[in-house]
Design a protein around this motif. Structure first.
Motif, PDB file in Angstrom:
ATOM      1  N   LYS A 110       0.755  -1.235  -0.144  1.00 42.75           N
ATOM      2  CA  LYS A 110       0.079  -0.056   0.064  1.00 42.75           C
ATOM      3  C   LYS A 110       0.750   1.194  -0.063  1.00 42.75           C
ATOM      4  O   LYS A 110       1.917   1.425   0.667  1.00 42.75           O
TER       5      LYS A 110
ATOM      6  N   GLN B  58      -4.017   6.289   9.706  1.00 42.51           N
ATOM      7  CA  GLN B  58      -3.105   6.124  10.550  1.00 42.51           C
ATOM      8  C   GLN B  58      -2.504   7.557  11.306  1.00 42.51           C
ATOM      9  O   GLN B  58      -2.300   8.335  10.390  1.00 42.51           O
TER      10      GLN B  58
ATOM     11  N   ALA C 172      -6.248   7.190  -3.070  1.00 39.30           N
ATOM     12  CA  ALA C 172      -5.534   6.452  -1.935  1.00 39.30           C
ATOM     13  C   ALA C 172      -6.463   5.247  -1.000  1.00 39.30           C
ATOM     14  O   ALA C 172      -7.520   5.426  -0.977  1.00 39.30           O
TER      15      ALA C 172
ATOM     16  N   GLY D  32       3.938  -1.657   3.109  1.00 40.31           N
ATOM     17  CA  GLY D  32       3.749  -0.361   2.913  1.00 40.31           C
ATOM     18  C   GLY D  32       4.649   0.641   2.643  1.00 40.31           C
ATOM     19  O   GLY D  32       5.587   0.294   3.047  1.00 40.31           O
TER      20      GLY D  32
ATOM     21  N   ILE E  49       5.327   4.865   2.903  1.00 37.54           N
ATOM     22  CA  ILE E  49       4.563   6.305   3.041  1.00 37.54           C
ATOM     23  C   ILE E  49       5.424   7.353   2.171  1.00 37.54           C
ATOM     24  O   ILE E  49       6.570   7.299   1.999  1.00 37.54           O
TER      25      ILE E  49
ATOM     26  N   TYR F 296      -5.348   4.707   2.156  1.00 35.83           N
ATOM     27  CA  TYR F 296      -5.140   4.774   3.497  1.00 35.83           C
ATOM     28  C   TYR F 296      -4.352   6.012   3.482  1.00 35.83           C
ATOM     29  O   TYR F 296      -3.521   6.259   2.648  1.00 35.83           O
ATOM     30  N   LEU F 297      -4.465   6.790   4.653  1.00 39.06           N
ATOM     31  CA  LEU F 297      -3.680   7.922   4.931  1.00 39.06           C
ATOM     32  C   LEU F 297      -2.937   7.813   5.989  1.00 39.06           C
ATOM     33  O   LEU F 297      -3.113   7.055   7.156  1.00 39.06           O
ATOM     34  N   HIS F 298      -1.705   8.449   6.220  1.00 38.62           N
ATOM     35  CA  HIS F 298      -0.673   8.577   7.356  1.00 38.62           C
ATOM     36  C   HIS F 298      -0.524  10.114   7.612  1.00 38.62           C
ATOM     37  O   HIS F 298      -0.086  10.870   7.037  1.00 38.62           O
TER      38      HIS F 298
ATOM     39  N   TYR G 289       0.795   5.065   1.271  1.00 40.89           N
ATOM     40  CA  TYR G 289       0.062   5.858   2.295  1.00 40.89           C
ATOM     41  C   TYR G 289       0.594   7.359   2.071  1.00 40.89           C
ATOM     42  O   TYR G 289       1.869   7.880   2.574  1.00 40.89           O
TER      43      TYR G 289
END
Length: 237
Positions: free
Chosen positions: A2, A77, A43, A215, A217, A45-47, A4
């Motif tokens: 993924k 997250q 997206a 993942g 970022i 998922y976001l960080h 992020y």
């Protein structure tokens, strides 16, 4: 693997720092609008990092982060300033964060980590931030003299499934990630590792994928237009 997109919040604004230094920051506008943008672009998922909380310990951005979570449908997250049971509860139960990241407390209060994993299970992650080969704590301001791989192994024994590994020297520098240490932690623990710091190209993303990380970022490279989120997601597959 993924991707992020990263949203770092300081004084209510979306910013990017270089090597975690507040005086080397660039503003990129409203964090809520940025969250909507990344969701619109696909997206999963976001960080999010609350920089104010990381340095002060106070969750002053709670209202903004709660609105951010409510404005999108994808999970978030978040890390920064999480040091007590109440800090964890407020973020997960009140603000609606999907997964909270424990940083300094993983070194200073492992009993809190055990409590958090027992209560929230996979909604807990541990952030392992390394500087000059050792884990850095308290907003990356102090060196703990602890080896990142050793800390990862300790967290694995406690039942932590997810870790975010950041090489601070690479963060925001667009010079490529620390692939060797990323791969070492994956192979030593087989935890779900999300790599962070230094992504500058699609080739960097492909190399992170080859380490076995689950993942990656991405911050400054997306904000500065080095590549699109869609291209990053394709490189991650």
């Amino acid at each position: 693997m993924k991707i992020y997109p990263a949203i770092d919040i300081r004084d209510g604004k979306c910013v990017r720092l270089m090597q975690g230094e507040l005086q080397r920051s660039t503003e990129y506008g409203d964090p809520i609008e940025m969250a909507k943008r990344w969701e619109d672009e696909g997206a999963y998922y976001l960080h999010v990092v609350d920089l104010d909380a990381a340095f002060s310990g106070s969750f002053v951005n709670q209202d903004i982060i709660t609105k951010l979570v409510q404005s999108i449908k994808i999970p978030v997250q978040m890390g920064g300033g999480v040091r007590t049971k109440e800090d964890i509860r407020v973020r997960l139960d009140d603000a609606g964060i999907s997964r909270v990241i424990l940083g300094t407390v993983a070194v200073e209060d492992p009993e809190l980590v055990k409590w958090a994993v027992a209560r929230y299970k996979d909604r807990i992650a541990v952030g392992i931030d390394a500087k000059e080969g050792c884990v850095a704590i308290k907003g990356w301001a102090e060196n703990s003299n602890i080896d990142p791989v050793s800390l990862a192994k300790d967290m694995h024994k406690m039942g932590v499934a997810n870790i975010i590994y950041t090489d601070i020297s690479k963060d925001g520098m667009m010079e490529g990630p620390n692939l060797d240490k990323t791969e070492m932690i994956v192979k030593e623990t087989w935890m779900n590792l999300i790599a962070s710091g230094g992504i500058s190209s699609l080739d960097d993303i492909r190399k992170v994928r080859e380490t076995g990380a689950c993942g990656c970022i991405v911050g400054r490279a997306l904000y500065d237009g080095a590549f699109t989120l869609q291209d990053a997601m394709k490189a991650a597959k």
